[in-house]
Scaffold this motif. Sequence first.
Motif, PDB file in Angstrom:
ATOM      1  N   HIS A 131      42.012 -10.609  -7.905  1.00  0.00           N
ATOM      2  CA  HIS A 131      42.150  -9.456  -7.464  1.00  0.00           C
ATOM      3  C   HIS A 131      40.137  -9.587  -8.630  1.00  0.00           C
ATOM      4  CE1 HIS A 131      45.115  -6.584  -7.303  1.00  0.00           C
ATOM      5  NE2 HIS A 131      46.101  -8.231  -8.170  1.00  0.00           N
ATOM      6  N   ASP A 132      40.283 -11.172  -8.123  1.00  0.00           N
ATOM      7  CA  ASP A 132      38.103 -11.524  -8.867  1.00  0.00           C
ATOM      8  C   ASP A 132      37.940 -11.477  -7.599  1.00  0.00           C
ATOM      9  OD1 ASP A 132      36.435 -12.232  -9.816  1.00  0.00           O
ATOM     10  OD2 ASP A 132      37.333 -14.475 -10.652  1.00  0.00           O
ATOM     11  N   GLU A 133      36.859 -10.220  -7.563  1.00  0.00           N
ATOM     12  CA  GLU A 133      35.845 -10.137  -6.461  1.00  0.00           C
ATOM     13  C   GLU A 133      35.193 -11.290  -6.033  1.00  0.00           C
ATOM     14  OE1 GLU A 133      33.321  -6.985  -4.169  1.00  0.00           O
ATOM     15  OE2 GLU A 133      34.464  -6.537  -5.345  1.00  0.00           O
ATOM     16  N   ARG A 134      34.269 -12.203  -6.985  1.00  0.00           N
ATOM     17  CA  ARG A 134      34.368 -13.801  -7.066  1.00  0.00           C
ATOM     18  C   ARG A 134      34.449 -14.360  -6.906  1.00  0.00           C
ATOM     19  NH1 ARG A 134      31.765 -16.842 -12.044  1.00  0.00           N
ATOM     20  NH2 ARG A 134      29.901 -17.906 -11.284  1.00  0.00           N
ATOM     21  N   GLU A 135      35.694 -14.810  -7.408  1.00  0.00           N
ATOM     22  CA  GLU A 135      36.583 -15.598  -6.858  1.00  0.00           C
ATOM     23  C   GLU A 135      37.044 -16.142  -5.457  1.00  0.00           C
ATOM     24  OE1 GLU A 135      40.364 -18.405  -8.779  1.00  0.00           O
ATOM     25  OE2 GLU A 135      40.239 -16.083  -8.806  1.00  0.00           O
ATOM     26  N   PHE A 136      36.924 -14.541  -5.487  1.00  0.00           N
ATOM     27  CA  PHE A 136      37.961 -14.742  -3.654  1.00  0.00           C
ATOM     28  C   PHE A 136      36.577 -14.739  -2.935  1.00  0.00           C
ATOM     29  CE2 PHE A 136      38.137 -12.318  -0.175  1.00  0.00           C
ATOM     30  CZ  PHE A 136      39.685 -12.283   0.493  1.00  0.00           C
ATOM     31  N   GLY A 137      35.031 -14.278  -3.085  1.00  0.00           N
ATOM     32  CA  GLY A 137      34.012 -14.663  -2.430  1.00  0.00           C
ATOM     33  C   GLY A 137      33.727 -16.051  -1.787  1.00  0.00           C
ATOM     34  N   GLN A 138      33.843 -16.941  -3.317  1.00  0.00           N
ATOM     35  CA  GLN A 138      33.968 -18.469  -3.228  1.00  0.00           C
ATOM     36  C   GLN A 138      34.391 -19.019  -2.823  1.00  0.00           C
ATOM     37  OE1 GLN A 138      33.577 -19.705  -7.652  1.00  0.00           O
ATOM     38  NE2 GLN A 138      31.565 -18.546  -8.018  1.00  0.00           N
ATOM     39  N   VAL A 139      35.913 -19.009  -2.880  1.00  0.00           N
ATOM     40  CA  VAL A 139      37.137 -19.453  -1.724  1.00  0.00           C
ATOM     41  C   VAL A 139      36.948 -18.977  -0.546  1.00  0.00           C
ATOM     42  CG1 VAL A 139      39.344 -19.543  -1.765  1.00  0.00           C
ATOM     43  CG2 VAL A 139      37.962 -19.272  -3.524  1.00  0.00           C
ATOM     44  N   SER A 140      36.548 -17.499   0.232  1.00  0.00           N
ATOM     45  CA  SER A 140      36.680 -17.573   1.906  1.00  0.00           C
ATOM     46  C   SER A 140      35.232 -18.483   2.190  1.00  0.00           C
ATOM     47  CB  SER A 140      36.192 -16.024   1.997  1.00  0.00           C
ATOM     48  OG  SER A 140      35.727 -15.297   0.705  1.00  0.00           O
ATOM     49  N   ARG A 141      34.012 -17.883   1.127  1.00  0.00           N
ATOM     50  CA  ARG A 141      32.886 -19.031   1.993  1.00  0.00           C
ATOM     51  C   ARG A 141      33.486 -20.399   2.027  1.00  0.00           C
ATOM     52  NH1 ARG A 141      30.726 -15.008  -1.834  1.00  0.00           N
ATOM     53  NH2 ARG A 141      30.353 -16.872  -3.217  1.00  0.00           N
ATOM     54  N   ALA A 142      33.579 -20.706   1.123  1.00  0.00           N
ATOM     55  CA  ALA A 142      34.491 -22.197   1.026  1.00  0.00           C
ATOM     56  C   ALA A 142      34.813 -23.099   2.806  1.00  0.00           C
ATOM     57  CB  ALA A 142      34.767 -22.679   0.160  1.00  0.00           C
ATOM     58  N   LEU A 143      36.061 -21.509   2.573  1.00  0.00           N
ATOM     59  CA  LEU A 143      36.881 -21.912   2.935  1.00  0.00           C
ATOM     60  C   LEU A 143      35.906 -21.743   5.044  1.00  0.00           C
ATOM     61  CD1 LEU A 143      39.493 -22.819   4.658  1.00  0.00           C
ATOM     62  CD2 LEU A 143      39.765 -20.738   4.676  1.00  0.00           C
ATOM     63  N   ARG A 144      35.365 -20.625   4.958  1.00  0.00           N
ATOM     64  CA  ARG A 144      34.653 -20.437   6.503  1.00  0.00           C
ATOM     65  C   ARG A 144      33.244 -22.536   6.220  1.00  0.00           C
ATOM     66  NH1 ARG A 144      33.494 -14.382   4.916  1.00  0.00           N
ATOM     67  NH2 ARG A 144      35.597 -13.846   6.651  1.00  0.00           N
ATOM     68  N   ARG A 145      32.822 -22.838   5.287  1.00  0.00           N
ATOM     69  CA  ARG A 145      31.797 -23.725   5.281  1.00  0.00           C
ATOM     70  C   ARG A 145      33.012 -24.822   6.163  1.00  0.00           C
ATOM     71  NH1 ARG A 145      30.250 -22.383   0.351  1.00  0.00           N
ATOM     72  NH2 ARG A 145      30.725 -23.844  -0.168  1.00  0.00           N
ATOM     73  N   ALA A 146      33.587 -25.235   5.273  1.00  0.00           N
ATOM     74  CA  ALA A 146      34.748 -26.412   5.648  1.00  0.00           C
ATOM     75  C   ALA A 146      35.367 -26.099   7.265  1.00  0.00           C
ATOM     76  CB  ALA A 146      35.615 -26.401   4.768  1.00  0.00           C
ATOM     77  N   VAL A 147      35.884 -24.833   7.352  1.00  0.00           N
ATOM     78  CA  VAL A 147      36.360 -24.685   8.670  1.00  0.00           C
ATOM     79  C   VAL A 147      35.279 -24.954   9.883  1.00  0.00           C
ATOM     80  CG1 VAL A 147      37.135 -23.254  10.303  1.00  0.00           C
ATOM     81  CG2 VAL A 147      38.495 -22.966   8.386  1.00  0.00           C
ATOM     82  N   GLU A 148      34.300 -24.289   9.679  1.00  0.00           N
ATOM     83  CA  GLU A 148      32.965 -24.574  10.553  1.00  0.00           C
ATOM     84  C   GLU A 148      32.542 -25.994  10.531  1.00  0.00           C
ATOM     85  OE1 GLU A 148      29.155 -22.154   8.756  1.00  0.00           O
ATOM     86  OE2 GLU A 148      30.560 -19.979  10.015  1.00  0.00           O
ATOM     87  N   ALA A 149      32.303 -26.675   9.371  1.00  0.00           N
ATOM     88  CA  ALA A 149      31.940 -28.590   9.523  1.00  0.00           C
ATOM     89  C   ALA A 149      33.207 -29.143  10.502  1.00  0.00           C
ATOM     90  CB  ALA A 149      32.454 -28.581   8.944  1.00  0.00           C
ATOM     91  N   LEU A 150      34.368 -28.368  10.849  1.00  0.00           N
ATOM     92  CA  LEU A 150      34.665 -29.664  11.628  1.00  0.00           C
ATOM     93  C   LEU A 150      34.693 -29.561  12.784  1.00  0.00           C
ATOM     94  CD1 LEU A 150      38.727 -27.507  11.191  1.00  0.00           C
ATOM     95  CD2 LEU A 150      38.330 -30.074  10.122  1.00  0.00           C
ATOM     96  N   PRO A 151      35.108 -30.783  12.982  1.00  0.00           N
ATOM     97  CA  PRO A 151      35.150 -31.021  14.473  1.00  0.00           C
ATOM     98  C   PRO A 151      35.457 -30.799  15.650  1.00  0.00           C
ATOM     99  CG  PRO A 151      36.370 -33.584  14.007  1.00  0.00           C
ATOM    100  CD  PRO A 151      35.923 -32.134  12.116  1.00  0.00           C
ATOM    101  N   LEU A 152      34.918 -30.261  16.730  1.00  0.00           N
ATOM    102  CA  LEU A 152      35.394 -29.572  17.849  1.00  0.00           C
ATOM    103  C   LEU A 152      36.637 -30.218  18.574  1.00  0.00           C
ATOM    104  CD1 LEU A 152      32.049 -28.328  20.115  1.00  0.00           C
ATOM    105  CD2 LEU A 152      33.481 -26.921  18.010  1.00  0.00           C
TER     106      LEU A 152
END
Length: 153
Positions: A131-152
């Motif tokens: 329900h916390d928009e700030r925490e949710f934004g941090q987690v979703s951005r971190a997950l996107r960065r981590a997925v983008e950094a994966l090798p192809l």
Amino acid sequence: MSAQYVEPAPGSAMPPRRTVTWYYRGADVAVTNQFLHTARDRYALSELADLGISRGPVHPAVLISSVIAIAQTPIVIPVVAIVRSPMAFLLAAVLLVVPCVVAIVSARRWPPRLDLQARYRGRDLVLFSSHDEREFGQVSRALRRAVEALPLR
């Protein structure tokens, strides 16, 4: 027999250690370069697909007070236009402002739930919810960065 450290044989190479990059570390969730860790589960980032976000329903108090404010407006305004007394203006202001204030306060007090969804091993799952928009934004951005950094793959 006791546990002790044994020197590797000369010439044998130690396996390379993987370095762990932390993208987000919180009380209930953590995102590394390999996994999304939640309180109950661990998901391999390489097996995640179709990441998405969904917003849950609004709280009933927000919905009801908004409907009341909208429904009262076409009734109150013509009555005030006909009567034109200071008491009618005061009553109209109270009738229109109170439901709007209740809707705003309720929306801030009980925000909708945000869900982070993905396909994992062929199943659609909710990976993280808050329900916390700030925490949710941090987690979703971190997950996107981590997925983008994966090798192809």
